[in-house]
Design a protein around this motif. Structure first.
Motif, PDB file in Angstrom:
ATOM      1  N   GLU A   1      10.398   4.524  21.329  1.00  8.25           N
ATOM      2  CA  GLU A   1       9.841   4.275  20.004  1.00  8.25           C
ATOM      3  C   GLU A   1       8.447   3.688  20.035  1.00  8.25           C
ATOM      4  O   GLU A   1       8.034   3.100  21.030  1.00  8.25           O
ATOM      5  CB  GLU A   1      10.766   3.334  19.228  1.00  8.25           C
ATOM      6  CG  GLU A   1      11.773   4.137  18.466  1.00  8.25           C
ATOM      7  CD  GLU A   1      12.660   3.329  17.589  1.00  8.25           C
ATOM      8  OE1 GLU A   1      12.163   2.435  16.900  1.00  8.25           O
ATOM      9  OE2 GLU A   1      13.846   3.626  17.597  1.00  8.25           O
TER      10      GLU A   1
ATOM     11  N   GLU B   1      11.538  -2.008   6.068  1.00 10.30           N
ATOM     12  CA  GLU B   1      10.915  -1.763   7.369  1.00 10.30           C
ATOM     13  C   GLU B   1      11.856  -2.145   8.488  1.00 10.30           C
ATOM     14  O   GLU B   1      12.002  -1.439   9.478  1.00 10.30           O
ATOM     15  CB  GLU B   1       9.610  -2.555   7.468  1.00 10.30           C
ATOM     16  CG  GLU B   1       8.529  -1.971   6.592  1.00 10.30           C
ATOM     17  CD  GLU B   1       7.224  -2.733   6.693  1.00 10.30           C
ATOM     18  OE1 GLU B   1       6.275  -2.335   6.021  1.00 10.30           O
ATOM     19  OE2 GLU B   1       7.169  -3.729   7.446  1.00 10.30           O
ATOM     20  N   SER B   2      12.522  -3.274   8.308  1.00  9.84           N
ATOM     21  CA  SER B   2      13.405  -3.748   9.359  1.00  9.84           C
ATOM     22  C   SER B   2      14.572  -2.781   9.565  1.00  9.84           C
ATOM     23  O   SER B   2      14.890  -2.406  10.690  1.00  9.84           O
ATOM     24  CB  SER B   2      13.899  -5.135   8.978  1.00  9.84           C
ATOM     25  OG  SER B   2      14.718  -5.639   9.965  1.00  9.84           O
TER      26      SER B   2
ATOM     27  N   SER C   1      11.326   3.104  14.544  1.00 10.58           N
ATOM     28  CA  SER C   1      10.171   2.322  14.134  1.00 10.58           C
ATOM     29  C   SER C   1       8.933   3.196  14.048  1.00 10.58           C
ATOM     30  O   SER C   1       7.911   2.802  13.510  1.00 10.58           O
ATOM     31  CB  SER C   1       9.935   1.178  15.102  1.00 10.58           C
ATOM     32  OG  SER C   1       9.537   1.699  16.341  1.00 10.58           O
TER      33      SER C   1
ATOM     34  N   LYS D   1      16.434  -4.168  18.303  1.00  8.19           N
ATOM     35  CA  LYS D   1      16.894  -2.829  18.633  1.00  8.19           C
ATOM     36  C   LYS D   1      16.967  -2.638  20.150  1.00  8.19           C
ATOM     37  O   LYS D   1      17.864  -1.977  20.663  1.00  8.19           O
ATOM     38  CB  LYS D   1      15.939  -1.800  18.020  1.00  8.19           C
ATOM     39  CG  LYS D   1      16.577  -0.454  17.888  1.00  8.19           C
ATOM     40  CD  LYS D   1      15.725   0.485  17.069  1.00  8.19           C
ATOM     41  CE  LYS D   1      16.437   1.817  16.897  1.00  8.19           C
ATOM     42  NZ  LYS D   1      15.607   2.786  16.202  1.00  8.19           N
TER      43      LYS D   1
ATOM     44  N   TYR E   1       7.551  -8.436  15.109  1.00  6.58           N
ATOM     45  CA  TYR E   1       8.194  -7.372  15.880  1.00  6.58           C
ATOM     46  C   TYR E   1       9.661  -7.646  16.113  1.00  6.58           C
ATOM     47  O   TYR E   1      10.254  -7.096  17.029  1.00  6.58           O
ATOM     48  CB  TYR E   1       7.483  -7.213  17.230  1.00  6.58           C
ATOM     49  CG  TYR E   1       6.151  -6.521  17.115  1.00  6.58           C
ATOM     50  CD1 TYR E   1       6.031  -5.379  16.341  1.00  6.58           C
ATOM     51  CD2 TYR E   1       5.033  -6.988  17.780  1.00  6.58           C
ATOM     52  CE1 TYR E   1       4.820  -4.729  16.222  1.00  6.58           C
ATOM     53  CE2 TYR E   1       3.820  -6.344  17.668  1.00  6.58           C
ATOM     54  CZ  TYR E   1       3.712  -5.221  16.882  1.00  6.58           C
ATOM     55  OH  TYR E   1       2.511  -4.581  16.771  1.00  6.58           O
TER      56      TYR E   1
ATOM     57  N   VAL F   1       5.627   1.094  18.183  1.00  7.76           N
ATOM     58  CA  VAL F   1       5.475  -0.018  17.252  1.00  7.76           C
ATOM     59  C   VAL F   1       4.110   0.109  16.586  1.00  7.76           C
ATOM     60  O   VAL F   1       3.211   0.740  17.114  1.00  7.76           O
ATOM     61  CB  VAL F   1       5.571  -1.381  17.963  1.00  7.76           C
ATOM     62  CG1 VAL F   1       6.940  -1.548  18.577  1.00  7.76           C
ATOM     63  CG2 VAL F   1       4.486  -1.524  19.008  1.00  7.76           C
TER      64      VAL F   1
ATOM     65  N   THR G   1      13.457   0.508  11.074  1.00 10.06           N
ATOM     66  CA  THR G   1      13.264   0.377  12.509  1.00 10.06           C
ATOM     67  C   THR G   1      14.618   0.342  13.212  1.00 10.06           C
ATOM     68  O   THR G   1      14.843   1.035  14.197  1.00 10.06           O
ATOM     69  CB  THR G   1      12.520  -0.930  12.815  1.00 10.06           C
ATOM     70  OG1 THR G   1      11.266  -0.875  12.164  1.00 10.06           O
ATOM     71  CG2 THR G   1      12.321  -1.089  14.308  1.00 10.06           C
TER      72      THR G   1
ATOM     73  N   GLU H   1       8.418   3.492  10.361  1.00 18.73           N
ATOM     74  CA  GLU H   1       8.716   2.380   9.459  1.00 18.73           C
ATOM     75  C   GLU H   1       7.749   2.344   8.277  1.00 18.73           C
ATOM     76  O   GLU H   1       8.153   2.153   7.143  1.00 18.73           O
ATOM     77  CB  GLU H   1       8.720   1.034  10.195  1.00 18.73           C
ATOM     78  CG  GLU H   1       7.427   0.728  10.908  1.00 18.73           C
ATOM     79  CD  GLU H   1       7.402  -0.683  11.503  1.00 18.73           C
ATOM     80  OE1 GLU H   1       8.441  -1.347  11.519  1.00 18.73           O
ATOM     81  OE2 GLU H   1       6.311  -1.104  11.933  1.00 18.73           O
TER      82      GLU H   1
ATOM     83  N   ILE I   1      12.240  -4.477  16.155  1.00 21.55           N
ATOM     84  CA  ILE I   1      12.252  -3.588  17.326  1.00 21.55           C
ATOM     85  C   ILE I   1      12.876  -4.312  18.518  1.00 21.55           C
ATOM     86  O   ILE I   1      13.576  -3.716  19.332  1.00 21.55           O
ATOM     87  CB  ILE I   1      10.832  -3.058  17.634  1.00 21.55           C
ATOM     88  CG1 ILE I   1      10.873  -1.995  18.740  1.00 21.55           C
ATOM     89  CG2 ILE I   1       9.893  -4.140  18.071  1.00 21.55           C
ATOM     90  CD1 ILE I   1      11.341  -0.683  18.269  1.00 21.55           C
TER      91      ILE I   1
END
Ligand SMILES: Nc1ncnc2c1ncn2[C@@H]1O[C@H](COP(=O)(O)OP(=O)(O)OP(=O)(O)O)[C@@H](O)[C@H]1O
Ligand SMILES: Nc1ncnc2c1ncn2[C@@H]1O[C@H](COP(=O)(O)OP(=O)(O)OP(=O)(O)O)[C@@H](O)[C@H]1O
Ligand SMILES: [Mg+2]
Ligand SMILES: [Mg+2]
Lengths: 300, 411, 235, 267, 349
Positions: E177, A260-261, A269, E192, E186, E179, A264, A272, E189
């Protein structure tokens, strides 16, 4: 490279979180072959109990160390009590029922517990007190990994080792494995099956409670619905690793968290979860019993 | 009939629950104002409530045991009344005719709203019957059934949006598309055993939903697709009320077809193979049954029905978005099947009526509604683990033997 | 040692045992023979507490045990080798044996007994790390027997121990049964289809039909009983 | 009398991890013949059946099947179990594997599955062909039940049958697939002498109806009376082969399997 | 129709979104009670019919049919845009006007499909516009990460924001993006966002995810500007995020705290329910006032007359003096930008 390490660390954290919940799933499945959908709710109750206890204690001015210990113990006690009670009410009467009956009863329990907490407490999100302080010496790498991540990683490792030891080498562990295989015969060698099953629920629930406490303080907020998604993910992880296998649950969780990481970080994401579930499907196609799951002994 | 010992036990149970619910029921903290309120009165309610419930449950189990003992003495196994009625053709057909009549008259007797709710219930019945093929008959635990439902709904929504295709054209297309998805998914995963299959299907359901949610260019994302046309009837203009009632009759029709088809399928060579597969795969293979193919047929047939109902769903709400296709939906449909009694058509119908109408009528409980729903689900499973109505096994008659005996007599 | 008084049991709506009375004295080998479905296995399961006893009493050394849970009954020294062997399929041979000694705490004694069963069935020693489920049928039967012996029972309940075994092994199994009875002074209650051999090693025998005991006598008398000969000995 | 060869196994080997369960086994069966496969526990007899019916994939060796009706020859290695059944090999299991929640008749009808063909559309519309096929299935299944003596219990659940009856039902179910080679894995286990005697006549009757039978059994009396030829295995290898009379006196067999006093004990 | 005017109130009254729907019920009750106390509208009593749709489209059609079959004259609600969209055709066919306090999806008014729809809240695009303008023109940021919660509301908003930024040419969308709401962590993200070197984050969604993301950003020692929407302009956000909330921007309805009508409405709520009103209370109160006013002025419940009255008659409400344009959006409501300062949302210039 830095970015890679950052993503790797966040994947590890996520994976360890899943692992703490997945262990409970795997244990329960291993022993009574039931997908315990209410397990996510047990984790949520653990988080809530520790929230209540920690907040009360901090209002009354206790020192942080005491709060952490008491909240952790209280969460473990009450979550175990809930796990124990859920088993007695919703699963035990169904031991000899058709296979899907306990599954539905588990789904019912999950709905029931969620709404119980909603009504007894609140539907709002609540701020979880910060129980794991940011250590000063971590400051230089704080942008990569926080102290709560470290605590989560350590806890998961310790728990997995302890659990593996428990299952492999202790009396109760042997009794658990025997019960998982053949309940009638377990009775015939003198194992108190009811007690073994209860013990499994209690241990699994206590782990979930510890997970609840750690995760809630990592994320900083809780509400009554947090159990559901975490539960589904943890269950996926447990299956990925081979359901019933303790190291499998941890391995599956880590792989899921990392996937998942990285998904993303390097892709998007948005997808994911799609990646996570696709990975699951792929792995199961090639290893139908999960990564570390025992292949079904097919002796005819 | 309630002894002192039982009262004592119930007291213990109630004490345990007082302990159990203590942190959540009694303490309520306000983390902002940093205040704690102790709601001691709740403790009292818990104590009294659990005491009474525990006593009632005990009484029920005692009665059940007595009943079992009595039956055992009379050495006769007891079939539920409904089942008895169903087994007697003399009752069966008049009853079916009566029910059909009632169903047809329903929209005339009650408001459009009631008919509308009934339409929803009918949709769930058909969904339940479809899933029943997969889970109840073939024994494949599918937790992602809603994915096929979504495929159906979106195929109508999209085809209608982009190409203006009508309901009747898309109805079979939606079903077939869903069945195709069933085959695509089923092919790699059907060799997984029980619960692994469950989690993979669950994952698949989520994948479909997530794609619908994220791929805006394709599905318009979470805001969904609106203004989907309602089904037409030979180009006739219909008012909304008429359209809804039309929808109701359409569902009745589809339900009858479904019952007919499912019934025939269960009573066929294929149906027997499914039942056998549910029990022992290895023995099945040794009997020459192609495991993969037979499972695949069940899986895609189930998906087909989900697709059909998906199309109808889109036409009925005239709006679809991914939020309607969550795992909870799959769980409800599965509960319908299990609660009703796996493999039993009448059971599924009852199960769907209960699970769909229950929340509607539980509205009076307002915020306790879902709590009650969960509790009822658990209670029904505990008290009736085999479901409301068990599947009935058909009795076959043998023509050859009569002939043979007749021949012998002649000789 | 063990006494069943007017025992009745059943599954769900079906009553299987009707008014069963049995007595087993310490140190005896007693056999129970009967047709398929007569209720032999059910009798054993009732003694072990797996199938609840609906009416009547089961007395072990004078103590009522019909209301005890199975693990308590095992703790009192009653062990069973069930029909169908019930090997823990995913556990190794060694682990299966260890589980047999689940309630014991004397490490030395356990070790001795392990050596003992390995000497009885060398194949088990050879396969000690193989998982139980992959053993052949006969090997599983040996394992099931050994597992019960690991508990050092005072009363051993054997449900068709010769089923599916090679002739050579059958002979051996019956010899081992005799040996256990002699050397360890273990009381044995033996359920058998192979009535011929069972009666040969037994002291006394019962015949069960449709859940009712219809005959009880010394083993050699039963062997020469014409009804028994016809129905169970194939003579 | 030299019947046609229908099964020829050569060099069959099966390894499980470190264990070699079958070791270069050769065996052949001819039509209308009863062949017994005996050997100590764990010799690999059941494993042999499993390889033959496609449940295990043999590590090595060759299994060839010749249909006595058509004379067509096929190689069974790597085929799926259901294909093998279609080709005419049916089996019973050492541990009974009936569909216990189905009726006796339905169990046999399942056996007819691979000889019938109606699918979804047939099931829904129930055309003339389907109805005919269905009625045929029922009739044939009844005939088989009469043959194995279970016609009276046709509509009972299989789980309610007595043990011996369940064994017979397994045989009936296998017969329903119209095999020319029938594999029986310990059919007499757990039967009393009376039931065993019934079984013997049943097996003979089946043989007389043109089925070849390959039989695993530990009941020497039954093996000796029934079989035309006997193969003896130990540790996955064939240690002897011959007529009952030859085997009875074979030193190796006596040592590994029969024991000295076999005659007296199985009287 | 008859001697009473029937007004439906529909929205989520149970389930996890109940906290957005229940305030509307209170608002409607307060307005109607006051009217009835004064003798009703044009001599007719007003009756409320309350229906729960749990914010699900399929349930919303059921509640809508129920209301229509009970003969409602107008409906206040629904709360969620999705539910509103599925219910609208039913009201349209029955000639019933719908006035929503909270359905902000632009399509509802801009598509022209729903002539019977009105709302007392500005649509998402206006809000996105306000956020983007503020970020580009006032804060002067160049690289913006647009994040959303994949939901109907959040993603819609984010898409508008993205469009506006790209059109303006003054800044870049460096990341766009979604979530997953409810995810356990989190940090990926957030990493990122850092990797994309964004100066600012525009977040579309509700406060639980916003506070998780902000906290995680601060934990990772990032001081990226955070802008969000009225789903975040909620005091709960500040309470949950605590000190991490400081400096966060959020748009919200124009500040009405000086408006006497708003003050009176809040006072009435305190008096009646002994608590502070919840989300969308003011716009719901306004919606109730507006529809009752229009019915009174039109002296009819006919859709054409009421529509005309809504469009022409200006009414004093807690959200300002409003009337409606021909598409159904309220003229006179607007957005303002707020920032968290010392644990409170303060309006910024
Ligand atoms: N779990 C069960 N549920 C219902 N009925 C059962 C169950 N187990 C056994 N029975 C029934 O109880 C009766 C007695 O069975 P039991 O197994 O005790 O016979 P048995 O004498 O041991 O026969 P066998 O020689 O076949 O082992 C049979 O009619 C059987 O069908
Ligand atoms: N799936 C498996 N995995 C590992 N070993 C296996 C497996 N199946 C069989 N074996 C081994 O192969 C050997 C032969 O087993 P098999 O079941 O064929 O014996 P058998 O001749 O049928 O014996 P019995 O007469 O006792 O049934 C045994 O040693 C067994 O442990
Ligand atoms: Mg038995
Ligand atoms: Mg074998």
């Amino acid at each position: 490279m830095d970015y890679f390490i950052e993503l790797f660390c966040s994947g590890l954290t996520r994976g360890s979180i899943y692992a703490l919940i997945a262990l409970g799933y795997t244990m329960v499945y291993g022993i009574i072959g039931l997908i315990n959908f209410a397990h996510g709710e047990i984790y949520m109750i653990g988080a809530f109990t520790s929230f209540i206890v920690a907040t009360v204690l901090s209002i009354y001015g206790f020192p942080l160390a005491a709060i952490v210990v008491v909240a952790g113990v209280a969460a473990a006690i009450w979550s175990s009590a809930y796990g124990y009670t859920v088993e007695k009410i919703a699963y035990k009467p169904l031991r000899h029922a058709p296979r899907l009956a306990p599954l539905i009863s588990a789904i019912g329990m999950s709905i029931l517990l969620q709404n119980y907490v909603l009504l007894a407490q609140t539907s709002d999100f609540l701020p979880f007190p910060e129980l794991i302080p940011e250590f000063a010496f971590m400051e230089p790498i704080a942008h990569i990994i926080g102290s709560s991540d470290i605590v989560i990683l350590l806890t998961t490792t310790v728990v997995m080792l302890a659990l593996t030891f428990l299952i492999k080498f202790t009396r109760i562990g042997k009794a658990m494995r025997a019960t998982a295989q053949d309940r009638t015969m377990a009775l015939l060698v003198g194992i108190n099956v009811d007690r073994v099953i209860s013990a499994t629920f209690i241990i699994g629930s206590a782990l979930a409670a510890i997970g609840g406490l750690l995760i809630a303080s990592h994320i900083g907020q809780i509400n009554f619905a947090i159990g559901f998604i975490a539960g589904i993910k943890a269950f996926t992880a447990a299956v990925l690793g081979g359901i019933g296998s303790i190291p499998g649950a941890v391995l599956g969780s880590l792989i899921l968290g990392l996937t998942e990481s990285f998904a993303t970080g390097y892709i998007s994401s948005d997808y994911e979860d799609v990646f996570a579930f696709s990975l699951l499907v792929l792995i199961l196609i090639f290893k139908p019993s999960g990564l570390l799951g025992k292949a079904e002994t097919k002796k005819v | 009939m309630i002894t002192v010992k039982e009262v004592k036990k119930s007291l213990l149970v109630s004490l345990w629950f007082v302990f159990l619910t203590f942190p959540l029921m009694v303490i309520k903290v306000n983390p902002y104002e940093r205040t704690v309120s102790w709601r001691w009165s709740n403790m009292l309610y818990v104590a009294i409530g659990t005491f009474v419930i525990s006593l009632l449950a005990k009484a029920w189990f005692v009665r059940k045991e007595r009943r079992m003992a009595r039956q055992q003495d009379s050495c006769r196994s007891r079939t539920p009344i409904i089942q008895k009625i169903l087994q007697r053709p003399g009752y069966r057909y008049p009853l079916a005719a009566f029910l059909l009549g009632a169903a047809l008259a329903f929209p005339q007797l009650f408001s459009t709203y009631q008919a509308n709710i009934m339409t929803t219930a009918l949709m769930y019945i058909v969904l339940g019957l479809g899933l029943n093929i997969v889970v109840g008959v073939a024994g494949l635990l599918d937790l992602g059934y809603v994915a096929f439902y979504a495929v159906g709904a979106y195929s109508y929504a999209l085809l209608n949006l982009h190409f203006g295709m009508g309901f009747w054209t898309v109805l079979p297309i939606g079903g077939l598309l869903a069945a195709l998805f069933g085959v695509l998914l089923g092919f790699p995963v059907l060799r997984l055993r029980g619960d692994y299959l469950a989690i993979v299907t669950l994952g698949f359901g989520e994948i479909i939903r997530l794609i619908l949610e994220n791929w805006n260019a394709f599905s318009k994302g979470p805001s969904g697709i609106s203004n989907i046309s309602r089904p037409g009837f030979f180009g006739m203009e219909m008012s909304l009320d008429q359209a809804m009632i039309y929808m109701y009759y359409l569902m009745i029709g589809l339900l009858l077809v479904t019952i007919f088809v499912v019934n025939r399928l269960q009573d066929s060579r294929l149906g027997r193979a499914w039942l056998a597969l549910r029990e022992d795969e290895i023995a099945c293979q040794a009997m020459g049954i192609d495991k993969t193919r037979t499972k695949l047929i069940a899986f895609s047939l189930g998906a087909f029905w989900a697709g059909l109902i998906g199309v109808i769903f889109a036409a009925k709400t005239t709006f679809v978005n991914p939020a309607s296709f969550t795992f909870m939906e799959s769980a409800i449909i599965l509960s319908i099947v299990v609660l009703g009694g796996m493999g039993s058509i009448v059971g599924v119908i009852l199960g769907a009526l209960i699970l769909v109408l229950l929340p509607e009528y539980l509205r009076a409980l307002s915020e306790y509604r879902m709590l009650a729903f969960g509790a009822i689900l658990v209670a029904m499973m505990i008290f009736k683990p085999e479901g409301l109505i068990a599947g009935v096994r058909r009795v076959y008659c043998y023509q050859g033997r009569k002939r043979n005996t007749a021949l012998k007599n002649d000789e | 040692m063990l006494e069943l008084k007017n025992v009745e049991t059943g599954y769900g709506h079906i009553q299987v045992l009707h008014d069963v009375n049995l007595t087993i004295h310490a140190g005896e080998i007693v056999t129970l023979i009967g047709a398929n479905g007569a209720g032999k296995s059910t009798t054993l399961m009732t003694i072990s507490g797996i199938v609840p006893c609906r009416r009547g009493q089961i007395l072990l050394r004078g103590q009522e045990i019909q209301a005890l849970s199975p693990d308590k009954i095992v703790a009192l020294g009653v062990c069973q080798v069930p029909e169908g062997r019930h090997i823990f399929a995913d556990l190794t041979v060694r682990e299966n044996l260890d589980l047999g000694a689940f309630l014991r705490t004397d490490k030395v004694g356990i070790k001795q007994d392990l050596e003992y069963v390995y000497s009885l069935f060398p194949i088990l020693a050879e396969r000690r790390h193989q998982s139980g489920g992959t053993l052949s049928g006969g090997q599983q039967q040996m394992l099931a027997m050994s597992r019960a012996l690991m508990a050092r029972p005072q009363l051993l309940l054997l449900d068709e121990p010769s089923m599916g075994l090679a002739p050579l092994i059958i002979t051996q199994i019956f010899e081992i049964i005799k040996a256990i009875n002699k050397e360890h002074n273990t009381t044995i209650f033996l359920v058998e289809q192979n009535a011929h051999q069972a009666l040969h090693i037994a002291d006394r025998g019962y015949v069960i039909e449709n859940g009712r005991i219809i005959l009880a006598d010394n083993a050699d008398k039963l062997l020469s009983n014409p009804d028994v000969q016809k129905a169970y000995l194939g003579i | 009398m030299m019947n046609k060869l229908i099964l020829e196994v050569s060099g069959l080997t099966m390894d499980f991890g470190g264990i070699r369960a079958l070791d270069r086994l050769d065996l052949d069966v001819r039509s209308k013949e009863i062949v017994a496969l005996i050997g100590p526990n764990g010799a690999g007899k059941t494993t042999f059946f499993n390889c033959l019916t496609g449940i295990y994939l043999p590590s090595n060796g060759d299994i060839r099947l010749v249909s006595p009706q058509t004379g067509k020859e096929s190689r069974l290695n790597g085929l799926k179990p259901n294909k093998i059944t279609e080709k005419g090999v049916a089996r019973t299991f050492q541990n009974i594997r009936l569909f216990s929640q189905m009726t006796v008749l339905e169990n046999v009808m399942i056996g007819r599955h691979c000889r019938t063909s109606s699918l979804i559309l047939g099931a829904i519309f129930r055309g003339r062909k389907t109805r005919k096929e269905e009625q045929e299935t029922i009739d044939k299944s009844y005939e088989i039940l009469e043959k194995v003596g279970l016609a009276e219990q046709a509509n009972e659940f299989a789980s309610n049958l007595s043990y011996g009856a369940q064994r017979r039902l397994e045989i009936g179910r296998a017969l329903a697939t119209e095999p020319f080679l029938l594999l029986l894995d310990e059919p007499a286990a757990g039967m009393n002498p009376q039931e065993t005697a019934d079984l013997v006549s049943l097996i003979l009757q089946i043989r007389d109806e043109d089925h070849a039978i390959l039989l695993i059994e530990h009941d020497m009396k039954l093996v000796m009376t029934l079989s035309d030829r006997i193969f003896v295995m130990d540790y996955g290898e064939k240690i002897a082969q011959g007529t009952p009379a030859e085997i009875r006196v074979n030193r190796a067999v006596i040592k590994a399997y029969l024991g000295e006093d076999v005659e007296s004990d199985n009287a | 129709a008859g001697n009473t005017i029937k007004i439906g109130v529909a929205g989520a009254h149970s389930g996890d979104l109940a906290s957005y729907g229940l305030p509307t019920v209170n608002a409607a009750k307060l307005v109607v009670d006051e009217l009835n106390a004064k003798g009703g509208v044009n001599g007719k009593k007003v009756e409320l019919l309350i229906e729960d749709d749990v914010c699900k489209p399929e349930v919303a059609t059921n509640s809508a049919t129920k209301l229509v079959s009970q003969g409602v004259d107008a409906v206040i609600g629904h709360i969620c845009s999705g539910a509103t969209k599925s219910a609208l055709p039913i009201y349209k066919a029955a000639g019933v006007i719908l006035i929503s306090p909270s359905a902000t999806n632009p399509e509802l008014t801009q598509s022209g499909d729903y002539p019977n729809f009105f709302r007392t809240i500005a649509s998402d695009d206006m809000q996105a516009r306000a956020e983007v303008d503020y970020a580009l023109n006032v804060l002067g940021v160049k690289k913006i990460a647009v994040i959303h919660d994949k939901g109907d509301y959040g993603k819609g908003l984010a898409e508008f924001a993205k469009g506006f930024i790209e059109k303006s040419g003054k800044g870049d969308v460096v990341l766009f993006e979604g979530v997953t709401p409810g995810a356990v962590d989190y940090s990926a993200i957030v990493q990122k966002i850092r990797q994309a070197k964004a100066d600012a984050v525009i977040f579309g969604g509700y406060h639980p995810e916003a506070s998780k993301i902000v906290s995680m950003m601060r934990k990772k020692r990032m001081d990226t500007v955070f802008l969000s929407d009225d789903g975040v302009k909620d005091d709960t956000f500040i309470k949950v995020a605590g000190k991490d909330a400081e400096g966060v921007y959020a748009t919200g309805p124009k500040d009405n705290s000086k408006n006497p009508v708003a003050q009176a409405a809040i006072a009435a709520h305190r008096k009646a329910y002994n608590s502070d009103p919840g989300a969308f209370f003011e716009s719901a109160y306004s919606a109730a006032l507006a529809i009752m006013n229009a019915i009174e002025k039109a002296d009819s419940t006919e859709i054409a007359a009421v529509t005309k009255a809504l469009q022409t008659e200006t009414v004093e409400t807690p959200v300002g003096n409003i009337h409606f344009d021909e598409r159904g959006d309220a003229v006179g409501v607007g957005f303002a930008m707020y920032q968290v300062k010392n644990g409170q949302y303060v309006k910024v210039k």
